[in-house]
Design a protein around this motif. Structure first.
Motif, PDB file in Angstrom:
ATOM      1  N   LYS A 155       0.833  -1.197   0.000  1.00  0.00           N
ATOM      2  CA  LYS A 155       0.000   0.000   0.000  1.00  0.00           C
ATOM      3  C   LYS A 155       0.873   1.254   0.000  1.00  0.00           C
ATOM      4  CE  LYS A 155      -4.212   1.238   2.454  1.00  0.00           C
ATOM      5  NZ  LYS A 155      -4.934   1.006   3.709  1.00  0.00           N
ATOM      6  N   GLN A 169       1.317   4.277  -2.831  1.00  0.00           N
ATOM      7  CA  GLN A 169       1.163   5.700  -2.491  1.00  0.00           C
ATOM      8  C   GLN A 169       2.431   6.480  -2.808  1.00  0.00           C
ATOM      9  OE1 GLN A 169      -0.144   6.447   1.504  1.00  0.00           O
ATOM     10  NE2 GLN A 169      -2.042   5.324   1.259  1.00  0.00           N
ATOM     11  N   ARG A 221       2.761   6.958  -6.460  1.00  0.00           N
ATOM     12  CA  ARG A 221       1.825   7.996  -6.900  1.00  0.00           C
ATOM     13  C   ARG A 221       2.400   9.381  -6.591  1.00  0.00           C
ATOM     14  NH1 ARG A 221      -0.959  12.391  -4.352  1.00  0.00           N
ATOM     15  NH2 ARG A 221      -2.971  12.672  -5.354  1.00  0.00           N
ATOM     16  N   ASP A 222       2.893   9.552  -5.361  1.00  0.00           N
ATOM     17  CA  ASP A 222       3.407  10.866  -4.966  1.00  0.00           C
ATOM     18  C   ASP A 222       4.670  11.244  -5.724  1.00  0.00           C
ATOM     19  OD1 ASP A 222       1.431  11.439  -3.129  1.00  0.00           O
ATOM     20  OD2 ASP A 222       2.415  10.317  -1.536  1.00  0.00           O
ATOM     21  N   TYR A 224      -7.250  11.745  -0.325  1.00  0.00           N
ATOM     22  CA  TYR A 224      -5.910  11.155  -0.341  1.00  0.00           C
ATOM     23  C   TYR A 224      -5.115  11.529   0.920  1.00  0.00           C
ATOM     24  CZ  TYR A 224      -1.479   9.449  -2.060  1.00  0.00           C
ATOM     25  OH  TYR A 224      -0.302   8.764  -2.191  1.00  0.00           O
ATOM     26  N   HIS A 272      -3.657   8.782   3.521  1.00  0.00           N
ATOM     27  CA  HIS A 272      -2.227   8.755   3.828  1.00  0.00           C
ATOM     28  C   HIS A 272      -1.988   8.880   5.337  1.00  0.00           C
ATOM     29  CE1 HIS A 272       1.981   9.315   2.522  1.00  0.00           C
ATOM     30  NE2 HIS A 272       2.085  10.117   3.560  1.00  0.00           N
TER      31      HIS A 272
END
Lengths: 96, 252
Positions: free
Chosen positions: A34, A38, A41-42, B136, B140
């Motif tokens: 996960k 993320q 993506r960032d 998002y 996060h």
């Protein structure tokens, strides 16, 4: 080389638009799937570069050894008859 | 207070929340635990700057004095800022920043989900744009709270510290003033009572899963709705507004 203390390494593949090939974009550090997604993506998609991401543990990728390049890739170069370049292209065919 | 004045103040509060939290997150640039997290936090800061810009531009139009978003960000004094106190608190350690992001992003998620249905078309449009980003941010922050809370003894301790020390700033999120009441009647403002119960349920669920203790409601800080701030906002503005104050109207 210094020991990498920043979590596990993951390779990131991105698809620019639906149907296109996934292309290697780079790598990220993450402790789980996960977080890898993320972080990918960032790191790689903030300017509209992609619409879909794959992340793969770097360990899971089997790579050829550059020392074997002679053995693996060189033989192809001097055998032009292996290339499909001696055929006449049918009229009207654009992409074969 | 006219409807326009109320809306002006409402937009300032939302815009200031985004602006000041953006400032704090941008302080993580080059300081986060890993490069990927550095990018994530500064990306969030940019999301929030965008939201602040939209809200302050709108506020500038409502004010009637042709103020721009820059005028409102750089030429307003501390007492005219209405951001929540939690947004101006120092970053502390990483877990501390994550605790704040959990509190604020969860609040913003429920708040902006409601604001999508605002009778004010501009606010509804800003909400529609910003809710994707907030979703998002919330995901996060939630993931990190779970990892750190349910991680090692040290990470659990630090996460709990962050959760506990910021709790007294969460009461303010649900305070309402004259502007809220006036805009509620027109279906422009969000019902903070409804947001509060969703926020409480969501935070309680995340903390339970992260094996963290839910802090008890004791003394709650207050003041920002009246423009009364902790000592930290003054320091932020000193740095943020320095250029405009030293070289008025400077452009580049």
């Amino acid at each position: 080389m210094a020991t990498d203390t920043q979590l596990a390494s993951w390779e990131v593949f991105m698809q620019g638009k639906p149907g296109a090939n996934y292309i290697h974009a780079g790598s990220v550090h993450a402790s789980d799937k996960k977080m890898a997604l993320q972080n990918a993506r960032d790191t790689y998609t903030r300017r509209g570069e992609g619409t879909s991401i794959w992340v793969v543990p770097t360990d899971a990728i089997v790579a050829s050894n550059p020392d074997d390049n002679d053995m693996l890739f060189d033989p192809a170069n001097d055998k032009a008859y292996r290339m499909p370049t001696f055929y006449t292209m049918p009229e009207g065919a654009k992409a074969i | 207070m006219t409807e326009q004045q109320a809306l002006y103040k409402y937009c300032l509060r939302l815009g200031d929340n985004a602006l000041i939290q953006s400032y704090r997150l941008s302080e993580w640039c080059s300081n986060a635990p890993i490069l990927e997290e550095d990018l994530a936090l500064t990306n969030f800061a940019l999301d929030m700057t965008g939201r602040a810009q939209a809200l302050l531009s709108y506020a500038g139009k409502l004010d009637g004095n042709n103020k721009t978003d820059d005028d409102l960000a750089y030429k307003r004094g501390e007492r005219d800022f209405y951001n929540l106190l939690i947004t101006e608190q120092p970053n502390g350690g990483f877990a501390h920043t994550i605790a704040r992001l959990l509190y604020t992003s969860t609040f913003e998620y429920f708040f902006y989900t409601e604001l999508l249905h605002s009778a004010d078309a501009t606010l509804a449009a800003i909400a529609a744009k910003t809710i994707k980003e907030i979703k998002y941010h919330k995901a996060h922050a939630t993931d990190w709270v779970l990892r750190l809370g349910d991680g090692t003894e040290e990470s659990h301790y630090r996460m709990q510290q962050g959760i506990d020390s910021l709790w007294m700033f969460t009461g303010e999120m649900f305070e309402t003033g004259e502007a809220d009441a006036l805009l509620r009647d027109k279906n422009i403002a969000v019902d903070l009572g409804a947001v509060k119960s969703k926020w409480q349920a969501s935070i309680a669920a995340v903390l339970a899963e992260a094996t963290l203790a839910l802090p008890k409601d004791e003394y709650m800080q207050t003041g920002s709705l009246q423009g009364v701030h902790t000592e930290y906002l003054g320091h932020i503005l000193t740095e943020m507004q320095y250029l405009q104050r030293a070289y008025p109207e400077a452009i580049w």
